[in-house]
Write a protein that holds these residues in place. Structure first.
Motif, PDB file in Angstrom:
ATOM      1  N   MET A  16       0.857  -1.192   0.000  1.00 20.39           N
ATOM      2  CA  MET A  16       0.000   0.000   0.000  1.00 20.39           C
ATOM      3  C   MET A  16       0.890   1.238   0.000  1.00 20.39           C
ATOM      4  O   MET A  16       1.996   1.215   0.532  1.00 20.39           O
ATOM      5  CB  MET A  16      -0.902   0.010   1.236  1.00 20.39           C
ATOM      6  CG  MET A  16      -1.878  -1.134   1.291  1.00 20.39           C
ATOM      7  SD  MET A  16      -2.812  -1.143   2.818  1.00 20.39           S
ATOM      8  CE  MET A  16      -4.034   0.056   2.469  1.00 20.39           C
ATOM      9  N   LYS A  17       0.395   2.309  -0.596  1.00 21.84           N
ATOM     10  CA  LYS A  17       1.145   3.570  -0.646  1.00 21.84           C
ATOM     11  C   LYS A  17       0.198   4.711  -0.329  1.00 21.84           C
ATOM     12  O   LYS A  17      -0.999   4.636  -0.576  1.00 21.84           O
ATOM     13  CB  LYS A  17       1.768   3.764  -2.021  1.00 21.84           C
ATOM     14  CG  LYS A  17       2.768   2.686  -2.327  1.00 21.84           C
ATOM     15  CD  LYS A  17       3.451   2.933  -3.618  1.00 21.84           C
ATOM     16  CE  LYS A  17       4.359   1.738  -3.749  1.00 21.84           C
ATOM     17  NZ  LYS A  17       5.176   1.606  -4.762  1.00 21.84           N
ATOM     18  N   ARG A  18       0.786   5.770   0.183  1.00 17.56           N
ATOM     19  CA  ARG A  18      -0.032   6.955   0.452  1.00 17.56           C
ATOM     20  C   ARG A  18      -0.455   7.571  -0.886  1.00 17.56           C
ATOM     21  O   ARG A  18       0.351   7.672  -1.801  1.00 17.56           O
ATOM     22  CB  ARG A  18       0.765   7.990   1.236  1.00 17.56           C
ATOM     23  CG  ARG A  18       0.853   7.675   2.682  1.00 17.56           C
ATOM     24  CD  ARG A  18       1.281   8.949   3.413  1.00 17.56           C
ATOM     25  NE  ARG A  18       1.180   8.718   4.828  1.00 17.56           N
ATOM     26  CZ  ARG A  18       0.121   9.013   5.553  1.00 17.56           C
ATOM     27  NH1 ARG A  18      -0.924   9.573   5.001  1.00 17.56           N
ATOM     28  NH2 ARG A  18       0.106   8.772   6.832  1.00 17.56           N
ATOM     29  N   PRO A  19      -1.705   7.988  -0.937  1.00 18.81           N
ATOM     30  CA  PRO A  19      -2.133   8.625  -2.187  1.00 18.81           C
ATOM     31  C   PRO A  19      -1.499  10.014  -2.324  1.00 18.81           C
ATOM     32  O   PRO A  19      -1.274  10.720  -1.342  1.00 18.81           O
ATOM     33  CB  PRO A  19      -3.647   8.718  -2.051  1.00 18.81           C
ATOM     34  CG  PRO A  19      -3.902   8.661  -0.598  1.00 18.81           C
ATOM     35  CD  PRO A  19      -2.802   7.862   0.001  1.00 18.81           C
ATOM     36  N   SER A  20      -1.220  10.405  -3.541  1.00 20.66           N
ATOM     37  CA  SER A  20      -0.686  11.747  -3.773  1.00 20.66           C
ATOM     38  C   SER A  20      -1.857  12.733  -3.757  1.00 20.66           C
ATOM     39  O   SER A  20      -3.028  12.351  -3.743  1.00 20.66           O
ATOM     40  CB  SER A  20       0.059  11.795  -5.113  1.00 20.66           C
ATOM     41  OG  SER A  20      -0.861  11.538  -6.145  1.00 20.66           O
ATOM     42  N   ARG A  21      -1.531  14.004  -3.821  1.00 18.27           N
ATOM     43  CA  ARG A  21      -2.600  15.021  -3.808  1.00 18.27           C
ATOM     44  C   ARG A  21      -3.496  14.884  -5.039  1.00 18.27           C
ATOM     45  O   ARG A  21      -4.680  15.157  -4.982  1.00 18.27           O
ATOM     46  CB  ARG A  21      -2.001  16.418  -3.765  1.00 18.27           C
ATOM     47  CG  ARG A  21      -1.550  16.806  -2.409  1.00 18.27           C
ATOM     48  CD  ARG A  21      -1.329  18.323  -2.424  1.00 18.27           C
ATOM     49  NE  ARG A  21      -1.041  18.791  -1.101  1.00 18.27           N
ATOM     50  CZ  ARG A  21      -1.949  19.327  -0.315  1.00 18.27           C
ATOM     51  NH1 ARG A  21      -3.172  19.445  -0.710  1.00 18.27           N
ATOM     52  NH2 ARG A  21      -1.612  19.752   0.878  1.00 18.27           N
ATOM     53  N   ASP A  22      -2.934  14.456  -6.102  1.00 17.27           N
ATOM     54  CA  ASP A  22      -3.721  14.331  -7.325  1.00 17.27           C
ATOM     55  C   ASP A  22      -4.690  13.167  -7.248  1.00 17.27           C
ATOM     56  O   ASP A  22      -5.757  13.185  -7.875  1.00 17.27           O
ATOM     57  CB  ASP A  22      -2.796  14.149  -8.541  1.00 17.27           C
ATOM     58  CG  ASP A  22      -1.883  15.331  -8.750  1.00 17.27           C
ATOM     59  OD1 ASP A  22      -2.266  16.427  -8.301  1.00 17.27           O
ATOM     60  OD2 ASP A  22      -0.803  15.145  -9.322  1.00 17.27           O
ATOM     61  N   ASN A  23      -4.366  12.129  -6.476  1.00 15.15           N
ATOM     62  CA  ASN A  23      -5.223  10.942  -6.383  1.00 15.15           C
ATOM     63  C   ASN A  23      -6.242  11.025  -5.270  1.00 15.15           C
ATOM     64  O   ASN A  23      -7.096  10.145  -5.153  1.00 15.15           O
ATOM     65  CB  ASN A  23      -4.359   9.700  -6.188  1.00 15.15           C
ATOM     66  CG  ASN A  23      -3.504   9.404  -7.380  1.00 15.15           C
ATOM     67  OD1 ASN A  23      -3.793   9.845  -8.480  1.00 15.15           O
ATOM     68  ND2 ASN A  23      -2.450   8.634  -7.174  1.00 15.15           N
ATOM     69  N   GLU A  24      -6.154  12.031  -4.433  1.00 15.45           N
ATOM     70  CA  GLU A  24      -7.115  12.158  -3.322  1.00 15.45           C
ATOM     71  C   GLU A  24      -8.453  12.607  -3.850  1.00 15.45           C
ATOM     72  O   GLU A  24      -8.550  13.482  -4.686  1.00 15.45           O
ATOM     73  CB  GLU A  24      -6.601  13.165  -2.288  1.00 15.45           C
ATOM     74  CG  GLU A  24      -5.470  12.652  -1.438  1.00 15.45           C
ATOM     75  CD  GLU A  24      -5.086  13.681  -0.382  1.00 15.45           C
ATOM     76  OE1 GLU A  24      -5.812  14.669  -0.190  1.00 15.45           O
ATOM     77  OE2 GLU A  24      -4.038  13.477   0.239  1.00 15.45           O
TER      78      GLU A  24
END
Length: 107
Positions: free
Chosen positions: A94-102
């Protein structure tokens, strides 16, 4: 005057007669003292058993208290955010979502 005891009267019979006639109160008191002494012995024995049981229960309580503290420490270490985040990234990829994917949802 009293005549000499007859030869058929033995010592045990004389003592028995004296105890029944003259020694009733002392005999009764002797029996009460013996009963009281037996009661003291029984109560002392029972008290010692209860004290030993109490000591065992206190030892068990201390062991359970130590185990409880260890469980709390283990729970706290397993619930640390950094550990959970590391396991999520490593085991579940799992990875933290970037601002673009939020995606923010408003109701």
């Amino acid at each position: 005057m009293k005549s000499a005891p007859e030869p058929t009267d033995n010592l045990a019979r004389l003592i028995g007669r004296d105890l029944l006639s003259v020694g009733r109160i002392p005999m009764f008191l002797l029996v009460l003292v013996l009963i009281s002494a037996l009661g003291v012995v029984l109560i002392t024995h029972h008290s010692r058993q209860l004290i030993a049981e109490q000591e065992q229960l206190l030892i068990e309580r201390d062991q359970l208290d130590i185990e409880w503290r260890n469980q709390i420490l283990e729970e706290n270490s397993l619930a640390e955010h950094s550990r959970i985040e590391r396991l999520a990234e490593k085991d579940m990829e799992m990875k933290r979502p970037s601002r673009d994917n939020e995606v923010i949802v408003h109701e």
